[in-house]
Design an enzyme around this catalytic site. Structure first.
Site, mmCIF file in Angstrom:
data_model
loop_
_atom_site.group_PDB
_atom_site.id
_atom_site.type_symbol
_atom_site.label_atom_id
_atom_site.label_comp_id
_atom_site.label_asym_id
_atom_site.label_seq_id
_atom_site.Cartn_x
_atom_site.Cartn_y
_atom_site.Cartn_z
ATOM 1 C CB SER A 189 18.787 71.907 20.412
ATOM 2 O OG SER A 189 19.577 71.595 21.748
ATOM 3 C CE1 TYR B 73 11.126 73.150 26.254
ATOM 4 C CE2 TYR B 73 10.942 71.059 27.428
ATOM 5 C CZ TYR B 73 11.446 72.067 26.251
ATOM 6 O OH TYR B 73 11.907 71.372 25.283
ATOM 7 N N GLY C 142 6.077 57.891 30.047
ATOM 8 C CA GLY C 142 7.217 57.941 28.874
ATOM 9 C C GLY C 142 8.618 58.353 29.433
ATOM 10 C CE LYS D 175 16.929 62.326 26.543
ATOM 11 N NZ LYS D 175 15.684 62.804 27.206
HETATM 12 P P1 NAD Z 1 7.072 60.630 25.584
HETATM 13 O O1 NAD Z 1 6.387 60.491 24.306
HETATM 14 O O2 NAD Z 1 7.838 59.606 26.021
HETATM 15 O O3 NAD Z 1 5.647 60.270 26.797
HETATM 16 C C1 NAD Z 1 4.553 60.903 26.334
HETATM 17 C C2 NAD Z 1 3.663 60.765 27.861
HETATM 18 O O4 NAD Z 1 2.397 61.282 27.516
HETATM 19 C C3 NAD Z 1 3.029 59.234 27.769
HETATM 20 O O5 NAD Z 1 3.126 58.904 29.150
HETATM 21 C C4 NAD Z 1 1.762 59.148 27.398
HETATM 22 O O6 NAD Z 1 0.681 58.285 27.543
HETATM 23 C C5 NAD Z 1 1.353 60.643 27.715
HETATM 24 N N1 NAD Z 1 0.329 61.503 26.771
HETATM 25 C C6 NAD Z 1 0.441 61.617 25.434
HETATM 26 N N2 NAD Z 1 -0.884 62.223 25.118
HETATM 27 C C7 NAD Z 1 -1.739 62.225 26.091
HETATM 28 C C8 NAD Z 1 -2.939 62.527 26.165
HETATM 29 N N3 NAD Z 1 -3.790 62.742 25.411
HETATM 30 N N4 NAD Z 1 -3.571 62.235 27.472
HETATM 31 C C9 NAD Z 1 -2.981 61.546 28.436
HETATM 32 N N5 NAD Z 1 -1.445 61.164 28.495
HETATM 33 C C10 NAD Z 1 -0.998 61.501 27.198
HETATM 34 O O7 NAD Z 1 7.313 62.031 25.756
HETATM 35 P P2 NAD Z 1 8.257 62.789 26.878
HETATM 36 O O8 NAD Z 1 9.550 62.874 26.382
HETATM 37 O O9 NAD Z 1 8.302 61.962 28.051
HETATM 38 O O10 NAD Z 1 7.663 64.213 26.915
HETATM 39 C C11 NAD Z 1 6.639 64.308 27.686
HETATM 40 C C12 NAD Z 1 6.606 65.828 28.271
HETATM 41 O O11 NAD Z 1 7.736 66.300 29.186
HETATM 42 C C13 NAD Z 1 6.593 66.890 27.069
HETATM 43 O O12 NAD Z 1 5.879 67.968 27.130
HETATM 44 C C14 NAD Z 1 8.123 67.395 27.115
HETATM 45 O O13 NAD Z 1 8.410 68.351 26.657
HETATM 46 C C15 NAD Z 1 8.352 67.261 28.777
HETATM 47 N N6 NAD Z 1 9.718 67.312 28.855
HETATM 48 C C16 NAD Z 1 10.301 68.359 29.682
HETATM 49 C C17 NAD Z 1 11.653 68.350 30.031
HETATM 50 C C18 NAD Z 1 12.161 69.282 30.862
HETATM 51 O O14 NAD Z 1 13.668 69.448 30.939
HETATM 52 N N7 NAD Z 1 11.310 70.203 31.361
HETATM 53 C C19 NAD Z 1 12.484 67.202 29.410
HETATM 54 C C20 NAD Z 1 12.100 66.249 28.781
HETATM 55 C C21 NAD Z 1 10.409 66.283 28.407
#
Ligand code: NAD
Length: 291
Positions: free
Chosen positions: A22, A238, A136, A73
């Site tokens: 982190s 990111y 997600g 969370k």
């Molecule tokens: P999560 O596991 O809760 O959700 C994953 C999502 O991706 C689901 O909707 C799933 O269906 C989809 N998915 C996974 N593989 C897939 C594929 N091959 N084809 C289509 N859809 C697919 O994960 P999360 O915590 O929601 O994270 C999702 C993204 O958001 C990650 O890349 C994470 O790094 C990013 N994120 C960024 C920030 C930020 O502050 N910028 C914060 C949280 C998460």
């Protein structure tokens, strides 16, 4: 930092697992130092089943506040006294504030971070039609915050028959029940005709799936022929800083192509403000830790 820690220093921290990667301790400690705040920030590796015990321990230690990452969370909400309206609707907290009398309130700053990052790039979600890819954790926060921030429509696309589709249906129900000014719907991401039609008539397209980050880096869910000059394209991913979707949106001359790093910074800016009532030196933090 050892020169300034004393008997009055207030502890802030991150809980979840894993936390070793982190950037939060560096970002918060730098900002505490810069603003001369007598606070310190650490990260504690806490597995899901220990969430309740961890919250009790943090109460005992009179921490000033804490952040929560996966997998705690959603679970953490059970142990708090109150939730912000966004955290209640999203069903997950990434920030907990502690009042003078020890009351714990859960917040979710991910969605606010997304909306603020767009604003930093000159894009307001109010009145906009928004397509969100994914259902997600990040997608739920983004979708619900966009609805709360005045979007006229949010249209979720997730793969039907895979994880998270039901979660997306639940998000649609919550928005319909709680944010009547925003139309909400969900469709199958694998229905390319429905996706093309929705992208063709929306103002902002958001990728909130894991597609674009390793091991799916170099992949995109959007055919670049769908990009047009009046479309804003945003990613939550990111790492890498620029996903293939963002690069292709830039190349197609989209109005804006906004990566996820600013969302990461802005969710921290919002949490820092909730913790301290002060503004994090965001530009410096971005240059020092996120460039
Ligand atoms: P999560 O596991 O809760 O959700 C994953 C999502 O991706 C689901 O909707 C799933 O269906 C989809 N998915 C996974 N593989 C897939 C594929 N091959 N084809 C289509 N859809 C697919 O994960 P999360 O915590 O929601 O994270 C999702 C993204 O958001 C990650 O890349 C994470 O790094 C990013 N994120 C960024 C920030 C930020 O502050 N910028 C914060 C949280 C998460």
């Amino acid at each position: 930092m050892e020169n300034r820690i004393n008997g009055h220093t207030r502890l802030f921290c991150l809980i979840g697992s894993p936390v070793g990667h982190s950037g939060s301790p560096a970002m918060y400690n730098y900002s505490f130092d810069r603003l001369g705040l007598d606070n310190a920030y650490l990260a504690f590796d806490i597995p899901l089943e220990k969430t309740g015990e961890a919250v009790e321990a943090l109460k005992l230690l009179h921490v000033g506040g804490f952040n929560i990452t996966m997998p705690c969370k959603t679970e953490v909400a059970k142990y708090l006294d109150d939730l912000s309206p966004a955290a209640r609707l999203i069903g997950a907290c990434n920030t907990v504030t502690v009042s003078e009398d020890g009351k714990l309130t859960g917040h979710n700053t991910d969605g606010v971070g997304f909306v603020r990052n767009l604003k930093e790039h000159g894009v307001d979600v109010a009145g906009k039609k928004i397509v969100v890819l994914g259902a997600g954790g990040a997608a739920t926060a983004v979708t619900i915050q966009c609805a709360l921030s005045g979007a006229s429509e949010v249209h979720i696309f997730n793969r039907k028959g895979y994880n998270f589709y039901e979660n997306g249906e639940h998000t649609v129900e919550k928005i319909r029940a709680n944010v009547p000014g925003c139309q909400a719907s969900i469709d199958n991401l694998l229905d390319s005709a429905a996706l093309a039609e929705a992208v063709g008539s929306c103002d902002i397209l958001v990728n909130a799936t894991k597609v674009g980050m390793a091991p799916l880096d170099g992949e995109t869910l959007i055919d670049s022929s769908l990009f047009r000059p009046d479309l804003v394209v945003a990613d939550t991913v990111y790492n890498p800083r620029e996903t293939r979707m963002i690069r292709e949106a830039q190349a197609a001359g989209c109005k804006a192509a906004i990566g996820g790093i600013g969302m990461l910074l802005q969710q921290g800016v919002e949490a820092f403000h909730l913790f301290t009532g002060k503004d994090m030196p965001a530009q410096e933090v971005m240059e020092k830790f996120f460039s």
